[in-house]
Design an enzyme around this catalytic site. Structure first.
Site, PDB file in Angstrom:
ATOM      1  N   ARG A 101      -5.048   2.183   0.901  1.00 49.04           N
ATOM      2  CA  ARG A 101      -6.123   3.082   0.491  1.00 49.04           C
ATOM      3  C   ARG A 101      -5.541   4.458   0.200  1.00 49.04           C
ATOM      4  O   ARG A 101      -4.535   4.856   0.779  1.00 49.04           O
ATOM      5  CB  ARG A 101      -7.171   3.195   1.599  1.00 49.04           C
ATOM      6  CG  ARG A 101      -8.063   1.962   1.731  1.00 49.04           C
ATOM      7  CD  ARG A 101      -9.116   2.147   2.816  1.00 49.04           C
ATOM      8  NE  ARG A 101      -8.532   2.171   4.135  1.00 49.04           N
ATOM      9  CZ  ARG A 101      -8.252   3.243   4.839  1.00 49.04           C
ATOM     10  NH1 ARG A 101      -8.557   4.446   4.371  1.00 49.04           N
ATOM     11  NH2 ARG A 101      -7.695   3.166   6.016  1.00 49.04           N
ATOM     12  N   TYR A 114      -5.463  -2.344  -5.278  1.00 53.52           N
ATOM     13  CA  TYR A 114      -5.305  -2.622  -3.843  1.00 53.52           C
ATOM     14  C   TYR A 114      -6.667  -2.828  -3.162  1.00 53.52           C
ATOM     15  O   TYR A 114      -7.606  -2.055  -3.383  1.00 53.52           O
ATOM     16  CB  TYR A 114      -4.535  -1.487  -3.125  1.00 53.52           C
ATOM     17  CG  TYR A 114      -4.666  -1.653  -1.623  1.00 53.52           C
ATOM     18  CD1 TYR A 114      -3.964  -2.662  -0.957  1.00 53.52           C
ATOM     19  CD2 TYR A 114      -5.568  -0.883  -0.886  1.00 53.52           C
ATOM     20  CE1 TYR A 114      -4.147  -2.885   0.391  1.00 53.52           C
ATOM     21  CE2 TYR A 114      -5.759  -1.104   0.471  1.00 53.52           C
ATOM     22  CZ  TYR A 114      -5.042  -2.104   1.102  1.00 53.52           C
ATOM     23  OH  TYR A 114      -5.236  -2.340   2.432  1.00 53.52           O
ATOM     24  N   LYS A 124     -15.007  -1.346   2.236  1.00 49.50           N
ATOM     25  CA  LYS A 124     -15.137   0.011   2.754  1.00 49.50           C
ATOM     26  C   LYS A 124     -16.107   0.851   1.908  1.00 49.50           C
ATOM     27  O   LYS A 124     -16.876   1.657   2.427  1.00 49.50           O
ATOM     28  CB  LYS A 124     -13.762   0.692   2.837  1.00 49.50           C
ATOM     29  CG  LYS A 124     -12.818   0.015   3.838  1.00 49.50           C
ATOM     30  CD  LYS A 124     -13.469  -0.116   5.165  1.00 49.50           C
ATOM     31  CE  LYS A 124     -12.686  -0.528   6.371  1.00 49.50           C
ATOM     32  NZ  LYS A 124     -11.434  -1.154   6.396  1.00 49.50           N
ATOM     33  N   HIS A 158     -17.256   1.018  11.466  1.00 52.24           N
ATOM     34  CA  HIS A 158     -15.942   0.379  11.318  1.00 52.24           C
ATOM     35  C   HIS A 158     -15.609  -0.349  12.628  1.00 52.24           C
ATOM     36  O   HIS A 158     -14.759   0.086  13.391  1.00 52.24           O
ATOM     37  CB  HIS A 158     -14.908   1.470  11.011  1.00 52.24           C
ATOM     38  CG  HIS A 158     -13.587   0.958  10.534  1.00 52.24           C
ATOM     39  ND1 HIS A 158     -12.444   1.740  10.579  1.00 52.24           N
ATOM     40  CD2 HIS A 158     -13.192  -0.231  10.007  1.00 52.24           C
ATOM     41  CE1 HIS A 158     -11.423   1.052  10.092  1.00 52.24           C
ATOM     42  NE2 HIS A 158     -11.853  -0.142   9.746  1.00 52.24           N
ATOM     43  N   SER A 176      -7.942   2.020  11.269  1.00 49.42           N
ATOM     44  CA  SER A 176      -7.244   0.994  10.497  1.00 49.42           C
ATOM     45  C   SER A 176      -5.903   0.645  11.146  1.00 49.42           C
ATOM     46  O   SER A 176      -5.170   1.541  11.579  1.00 49.42           O
ATOM     47  CB  SER A 176      -7.003   1.505   9.083  1.00 49.42           C
ATOM     48  OG  SER A 176      -8.242   1.841   8.502  1.00 49.42           O
ATOM     49  N   CYS A 183      -5.256  -0.715  13.966  1.00 45.93           N
ATOM     50  CA  CYS A 183      -5.177  -0.381  15.392  1.00 45.93           C
ATOM     51  C   CYS A 183      -5.736  -1.499  16.271  1.00 45.93           C
ATOM     52  O   CYS A 183      -6.085  -1.272  17.424  1.00 45.93           O
ATOM     53  CB  CYS A 183      -5.884   0.937  15.673  1.00 45.93           C
ATOM     54  SG  CYS A 183      -4.981   2.343  15.011  1.00 45.93           S
ATOM     55  N   ASP A 210     -14.014  -6.186  11.245  1.00 43.73           N
ATOM     56  CA  ASP A 210     -13.784  -4.881  10.611  1.00 43.73           C
ATOM     57  C   ASP A 210     -15.034  -4.022  10.489  1.00 43.73           C
ATOM     58  O   ASP A 210     -14.954  -2.813  10.637  1.00 43.73           O
ATOM     59  CB  ASP A 210     -13.177  -5.096   9.219  1.00 43.73           C
ATOM     60  CG  ASP A 210     -12.499  -3.848   8.665  1.00 43.73           C
ATOM     61  OD1 ASP A 210     -11.696  -3.239   9.392  1.00 43.73           O
ATOM     62  OD2 ASP A 210     -12.785  -3.470   7.512  1.00 43.73           O
ATOM     63  N   ARG A 256      -1.348  -7.993   3.490  1.00 41.74           N
ATOM     64  CA  ARG A 256      -2.583  -8.530   4.077  1.00 41.74           C
ATOM     65  C   ARG A 256      -2.836  -9.972   3.672  1.00 41.74           C
ATOM     66  O   ARG A 256      -2.292 -10.459   2.682  1.00 41.74           O
ATOM     67  CB  ARG A 256      -3.773  -7.668   3.660  1.00 41.74           C
ATOM     68  CG  ARG A 256      -3.632  -6.230   4.181  1.00 41.74           C
ATOM     69  CD  ARG A 256      -4.928  -5.552   4.420  1.00 41.74           C
ATOM     70  NE  ARG A 256      -4.703  -4.281   5.109  1.00 41.74           N
ATOM     71  CZ  ARG A 256      -5.358  -3.905   6.209  1.00 41.74           C
ATOM     72  NH1 ARG A 256      -6.283  -4.665   6.733  1.00 41.74           N
ATOM     73  NH2 ARG A 256      -5.096  -2.737   6.770  1.00 41.74           N
TER      74      ARG A 256
HETATM   75  P1  GTP Z   1      -7.604  -2.896   9.679  1.00 39.04           P
HETATM   76  O1  GTP Z   1      -7.742  -4.239   9.040  1.00 39.04           O
HETATM   77  O2  GTP Z   1      -6.690  -1.998   8.926  1.00 39.04           O
HETATM   78  O3  GTP Z   1      -8.904  -2.233   9.927  1.00 39.04           O
HETATM   79  O4  GTP Z   1      -6.798  -3.116  11.071  1.00 39.04           O
HETATM   80  P2  GTP Z   1      -7.207  -3.699  12.491  1.00 39.04           P
HETATM   81  O5  GTP Z   1      -7.836  -2.625  13.306  1.00 39.04           O
HETATM   82  O6  GTP Z   1      -7.936  -4.963  12.333  1.00 39.04           O
HETATM   83  O7  GTP Z   1      -5.765  -3.979  13.160  1.00 39.04           O
HETATM   84  P3  GTP Z   1      -5.031  -5.350  13.491  1.00 39.04           P
HETATM   85  O8  GTP Z   1      -5.724  -6.151  14.521  1.00 39.04           O
HETATM   86  O9  GTP Z   1      -4.691  -6.017  12.227  1.00 39.04           O
HETATM   87  O10 GTP Z   1      -3.692  -4.799  14.162  1.00 39.04           O
HETATM   88  C1  GTP Z   1      -2.830  -3.909  13.489  1.00 39.04           C
HETATM   89  C2  GTP Z   1      -1.484  -3.888  14.139  1.00 39.04           C
HETATM   90  O11 GTP Z   1      -1.599  -3.547  15.524  1.00 39.04           O
HETATM   91  C3  GTP Z   1      -0.762  -5.232  14.098  1.00 39.04           C
HETATM   92  O12 GTP Z   1       0.592  -5.024  13.771  1.00 39.04           O
HETATM   93  C4  GTP Z   1      -0.906  -5.760  15.485  1.00 39.04           C
HETATM   94  O13 GTP Z   1       0.140  -6.628  15.828  1.00 39.04           O
HETATM   95  C5  GTP Z   1      -0.942  -4.500  16.350  1.00 39.04           C
HETATM   96  N1  GTP Z   1      -1.749  -4.682  17.584  1.00 39.04           N
HETATM   97  C6  GTP Z   1      -2.995  -5.204  17.660  1.00 39.04           C
HETATM   98  N2  GTP Z   1      -3.423  -5.286  18.948  1.00 39.04           N
HETATM   99  C7  GTP Z   1      -2.418  -4.769  19.700  1.00 39.04           C
HETATM  100  C8  GTP Z   1      -2.254  -4.570  21.115  1.00 39.04           C
HETATM  101  O14 GTP Z   1      -3.118  -4.876  21.936  1.00 39.04           O
HETATM  102  N3  GTP Z   1      -1.075  -4.001  21.508  1.00 39.04           N
HETATM  103  C9  GTP Z   1      -0.096  -3.657  20.627  1.00 39.04           C
HETATM  104  N4  GTP Z   1       1.005  -3.107  21.094  1.00 39.04           N
HETATM  105  N5  GTP Z   1      -0.215  -3.847  19.284  1.00 39.04           N
HETATM  106  C10 GTP Z   1      -1.356  -4.385  18.834  1.00 39.04           C
HETATM  107  C1  SPV Z   2      -8.621  -0.621   6.682  1.00 40.35           C
HETATM  108  O1  SPV Z   2      -7.774   0.077   6.126  1.00 40.35           O
HETATM  109  O2  SPV Z   2      -9.323  -0.197   7.646  1.00 40.35           O
HETATM  110  C2  SPV Z   2      -8.824  -2.015   6.256  1.00 40.35           C
HETATM  111  C3  SPV Z   2      -8.169  -2.473   5.061  1.00 40.35           C
HETATM  112  O3  SPV Z   2      -9.593  -2.739   6.884  1.00 40.35           O
HETATM  113  S1  SPV Z   2      -8.917  -1.870   3.619  1.00 40.35           S
HETATM  114  O4  SPV Z   2      -9.830  -2.888   3.144  1.00 40.35           O
HETATM  115  O5  SPV Z   2      -7.856  -1.638   2.685  1.00 40.35           O
HETATM  116  O6  SPV Z   2      -9.648  -0.664   3.919  1.00 40.35           O
HETATM  117 MN    MN Z   3     -10.488  -1.679   8.626  1.00 43.85          MN
END
Ligand code: GTP
Ligand code: SPV
Ligand code: MN
Length: 618
Positions: free
Chosen positions: A103, A231, A240, A260, A282, A284, A309, A402
């Site tokens: 983004r 993207y 979003k 979110h 994002s 996290c 999400d 992704r």
């Molecule tokens: P968006 O799709 O961008 O909104 O991201 P999200 O909040 O769904 O994050 P996602 O679960 O994909 O995790 C993002 C990154 O954080 C990945 O590389 C995970 O491996 C890492 N991660 C997720 N949960 C944990 C955790 O409990 N501990 C640690 N150390 N890393 C984590």
């Molecule tokens: C984020 O960035 O929080 C996502 C991926 O979930 S995107 O759809 O690119 O915003």
């Molecule tokens: Mn997200």
């Protein structure tokens, strides 16, 4: 074909004579193309066709036949690469341009009549000025291309939560992703009927020119225009752009919330399920938490995924807060996804999935990314399309690569996933990526304090957005990039909602990302996060103990079940400690952030800030 080109030429030369181009392009009897008589849709479509001048217009009907045709065409044109269909049936790989992998917050605009309505945390431009500028960019942008008309629904069919959008795009990749991420096709047009209540979305790839890339929202017109990107977050406009930026506006006006947030159901060994909604910025950990697999010692528990999400939340007749996931797929971060961290996500992506910017394993035409199980492939093609070996010293997959996978394929998808009324939320959890400061978990004193906890969230930036990674920034409710109106009004809306919910969820804050002095994560995270969720739900039921601190209620080390976990007591105590000196600095940074909002900062937030400060000094 010839006929409509001819008619089109006539139309463009006669200019002032009003001819309905959409109807000319979509002759009667060709049902595949024409899916509605809705005048609001047709006249808008007409206008957009006149602006972008595509060679052809194709309606997306949602059929499998059409989907497969689009996949085949996309492969033939090099837009997609067909992966090993024995190992990964229905799976494809796509690479975006190198300059177009995340983004772009600095090119994302909220265009409202007054700047104040967009607020100090959004880029703003006057709608008339912006329309003019974008019209210049969109004019003729689909010449030589096909425009796809994607009717889509956010939320389950027949749900009072649900809303409709129509996206016009010249990208098959967008069409195929939207077909996974949202409910698309004829059925949506039937639901829309002759209503003009739909979000008008326009996307053109144009030249993928980063200098002229715009992601623009006109909340007063329920309109989104985006150009020069391919993207996901910039172009899958149901996500979003609609489900958060436009929908947060709708929720503000109509008395609900677009957040979110992931939504999960946690089933205890007695078979009772309680639902949690959690907002993390994002990349996290939302997708990971939403699909969590319990550790061995807590085998009797089970997590069911409702969403990973986005959550739309409304007050139910029973006086509780209810949530639906408006999406129908997951657009998840690939790196770090493995059988150890998130086996459910991995299983979800084994078929009918589009992978974007991951490594192509050329040994067997499968995919790979950093953090996936096992040895990396001996050779492959990296996300930039270059030959790659593990020794080359570069990442094979982009950090924000992704997968787009249908939610229905998730082994732990909730039985309530399609529930028209959503699920009742017991706890709201805020969280961020903080190496220091924020403890593993704490509970807000009450709703108003909980809103303050959300409003003061901070997190280290990630690869999900262009720009520096790892910099702490304030990200209220994980919505700083997604709140489609003045964030001070958004805080006020949260406070108002609290007054209207007779039985509000309790509010918590978590941090899985505390680092020790060697830069190692102190908390194991992933499946073990269930130990924290259990404390949270026990608190909701008045079953768990807590100690009152300056920042909220915290568990003592003994209150978190660490059975079977190799964590020493000192580490756990550190994770559950509040360093007043560090928190006083935190308060200064919060004050600095809130200055942005001037007099518009709601009194409830200012009051909580003052109370926190006095507790820290007390
Ligand atoms: P968006 O799709 O961008 O909104 O991201 P999200 O909040 O769904 O994050 P996602 O679960 O994909 O995790 C993002 C990154 O954080 C990945 O590389 C995970 O491996 C890492 N991660 C997720 N949960 C944990 C955790 O409990 N501990 C640690 N150390 N890393 C984590
Ligand atoms: C984020 O960035 O929080 C996502 C991926 O979930 S995107 O759809 O690119 O915003
Ligand atoms: Mn997200």
């Amino acid at each position: 074909m010839k006929l409509y080109i001819l008619l089109y030429t006539i139309q463009s030369t006669v200019g002032c004579i009003q001819i309905n181009v959409a109807q000319l392009l979509v002759p009667e009897g060709k049902e595949k193309r024409k899916m509605t008589k809705n005048q609001a849709v047709l006249s808008w479509l007409d206008e957009m066709i006149q602006l972008t001048t595509p060679d052809e217009v194709i309606w997306i009907d949602g059929s499998e036949e059409q989907r497969q045709k689009l996949y085949d065409e996309a492969c033939a044109e090099g837009e997609l690469y067909k992966l090993n269909q024995e190992k990964l049936p229905g799976c494809y790989l796509h690479r975006t341009a190198e300059n177009d992998v995340a983004r772009v917050e600095d090119r994302t605009f909220i265009c409202t009549r007054t700047k104040e309505d967009a607020g100090p945390t959004n880029n703003w431009e006057d709608p008339q000025v912006m329309y003019k500028k974008l019209e210049g960019l969109f004019r003729g942008s689909m010449k030589g291309r096909t425009m796809y008309v994607i009717p889509y629904m956010m939320g389950p069919y027949g749900s009072p939560f649900s809303k409709i959008g129509i996206e016009l795009t010249d990208s098959r990749y967008v069409v195929l992703n939207m077909m996974i991420m949202t409910r698309t096709g004829k059925k949506v047009m039937e639901e829309l009927g002759d209503s003009a209540d739909f979000v008008r979305c326009l996307h053109a790839k144009k030249d993928i020119d980063p200098e002229n890339r715009y992601i623009v929202h006109f909340p007063e017109d329920n309109t989104i225009w985006t150009i020069n990107s391919g993207y996901g977050g910039n172009v899958l406009l149901g996500k979003k752009c609609f489900a958060l930026r436009i929908a947060s506006n709708m929720g503000h006006k109509e008395g609900w919330m677009a957040e979110h947030m992931l939504i999960l159901g946690l089933e205890n060994p007695q078979g009772e399920i309680k639902y949690i909604a959690a907002a993390f910025p994002s990349a996290c950990g939302k997708t990971n938490l939403a699909m969590l697999i319990p550790p061995e010692a807590l085998k009797g528990y089970k997590v069911w995924t409702v969403g990973d999400d986005i959550a739309w939340l409304r007050i139910g007749k029973d006086g509780r807060l209810w949530a639906v996931n408006p999406e129908s797929g997951f657009f998840g971060v690939a790196p770090g996804t493995s059988t150890k961290t998130n086996p459910n996500a991995l299983a979800t992506t084994m078929k009918n999935t589009i992978f974007t910017n991951v490594l192509l394993n050329t040994e067997d035409d499968t995919v790979w990314w950093e953090g996936l199980d096992g040895e990396p492939p001996k050779k492959g093609i990296d996300w930039k399309g270059r030959p790659w070996t593990p020794e080359c010293g570069e990442k094979g997959a982009h950090p924000n690569s992704r997968f787009t996978a249908p939610a229905a394929q998730c082994p732990c998808i909730s039985s309530e996933f399609e529930a028209a009324g959503g699920v009742p939320i017991s706890a709201i959890v805020f969280g961020g990526r903080r190496a220091k400061t924020a403890p593993l978990v704490y509970e807000a004193f009450d709703w108003q304090h909980g809103v303050f906890v959300g409003a003061t969230m901070a997190s280290e930036t990630t690869a999900a957005a262009a720009g520096a990674v790892g910099v702490v920034r304030r990200d209220p409710m994980a919505m700083i990039p997604f709140c489609g109106y003045n964030m001070a009004d958004y805080f006020a809306h949260w406070l108002e909602m609290g007054k209207k919910i007779p039985n509000p969820p309790k509010i918590f804050h978590v941090n899985w990302f505390r680092l020790d002095e060697n830069g190692k994560f102190m908390w194991p995270g992933f499946g073990d996060n269930l130990r924290v969720l259990n404390w949270i739900l026990d608190r909701c039921e008045g079953k768990a103990k807590a100690q009152e601190t300056a920042i909220g209620y915290l568990p003592e080390a003994a209150d978190i079940n660490v059975e079977g976990l190799a964590i020493d007591k000192t580490t756990l105590e550190q994770l559950l400690s509040v360093d007043k000196t560090v928190w006083k600095e935190e308060v200064e940074s919060q004050k600095e952030f809130f200055k942005k909002f001037g007099d518009k900062l709601p009194a409830g937030i200012a009051e909580e800030l003052a109370k926190l400060e006095s507790r820290l000094n007390g």
